[in-house]
Scaffold this active site. Structure first.
Site, mmCIF file in Angstrom:
data_model
loop_
_atom_site.group_PDB
_atom_site.id
_atom_site.type_symbol
_atom_site.label_atom_id
_atom_site.label_comp_id
_atom_site.label_asym_id
_atom_site.label_seq_id
_atom_site.Cartn_x
_atom_site.Cartn_y
_atom_site.Cartn_z
ATOM 1 C CB ALA A 67 -1.826 -8.397 4.752
ATOM 2 C CE LYS A 68 0.427 -3.724 -1.392
ATOM 3 N NZ LYS A 68 -0.853 -4.448 -1.609
ATOM 4 N NE ARG A 69 -1.300 -6.803 8.895
ATOM 5 C CZ ARG A 69 -2.325 -6.148 8.375
ATOM 6 N NH1 ARG A 69 -2.123 -5.254 7.419
ATOM 7 N NH2 ARG A 69 -3.551 -6.366 8.782
#
Length: 266
Positions: A89-91
């Site tokens: 998700a590369k949050r």
């Protein structure tokens, strides 16, 4: 058992270093139900060759509520199969927003046991994610040097090394073979893998780019620790869509990637 322990145990017992990406693209299917059934079939069929599975959250979000329901099913099916789940998700955000992201994607039914996170708003933004991962036996994978060609715009000039050093600092706070803070290091940068392995000795390395992005298993041996643990090579399109929607082709591709990775370490 923590995510790091589960992945390492599965690497040893199943002799696999492959992370199977599940990135379902709606335009490949008749409708959302067709997407759902095919994705679950690929998951079940390729599970014996997977050290973990990595759903790319964007493809599920693009389907709205239907996509989140499918994601919950994918996570539940993987847990039933005994395959750890790493959500891509590369949050990354600040304060309470980061806490909310961490709560949403590291706890609950549609969450994974691990999550990719973006450190480029500052290292303090990692804290809520790391705390949630530790509290739930999970992990975070911090973007260090990504697989895309444009990564050098922001990740060059020693920046990736600074992020890697923060990963090492965070893992020094924990016991165990590998810590809860992993690192994303693109398989498309084979010349850098040995240096990052040394720089982050207790981090699991996620190596995206195997297959469709051009990386080969033979190039990845320097990313692994002694005994062939410590890294996961990720293939998504090259497995799920190895030959259209053919599930047997997905199985053959997963088996081939597993065997090639094993051969590279012998």
């Amino acid at each position: 058992m923590t995510f790091a322990q589960a992945v390492t145990d599965r690497t040893r017992t199943h002799q696999t270093r492959l992370c199977v990406g599940l990135d379902p693209r709606l335009d490949a299917y008749r409708d959302a139900e067709h997407l759902r059934s095919h994705t679950l079939e690929v998951l079940e069929a390729t599970a014996p060759f997977a050290a973990c599975v990595k759903p790319q959250l964007a493809f599920y979000e693009a389907l709205g509520l239907d996509g989140l329901r499918i994601l919950e099913e994918v996570c539940a099916a993987a847990r039933t199969l005994g395959v750890p789940v790493l959500l891509d998700a590369k949050r990354g955000d600040i304060g309470s927003t980061a806490q909310a992201y961490a709560q949403g994607w590291l706890t609950g039914r549609h969450a994974g046991a691990a999550l990719t996170v973006n450190p480029f708003l500052g290292f303090e933004t990692l804290t809520p994610f790391v705390e949630a991962a530790r509290a739930n036996g999970g992990a975070v994978f911090v973007l260090v040097k990504t697989s895309n060609p444009g990564q050098g715009d922001l990740q060059g000039g020693g920046i990736s090394e600074r992020v890697a050093d923060e990963v090492t600092r965070l893992n020094a706070q924990e016991d165990g073979e590998y810590g809860s803070v992993g690192a994303v290091v693109g398989a498309t940068h084979p010349g850098d893998l040995a240096a990052f392995r040394v720089r982050m000795p207790r981090a699991l390395l996620l190596l995206p780019g195997l297959g469709a992005q051009g990386a080969t298993a033979a190039q990845l041996a320097p990313a692994f620790a002694a005994g062939g643990t410590g890294a996961l090579a990720s293939a998504s399109r090259g497995v799920q869509y190895a030959q259209g929607l053919s599930v047997p082709a997905s199985v053959a591709a997963a088996r081939s990637f597993r065997d090639e990775l094993n051969s590279a370490l012998n």
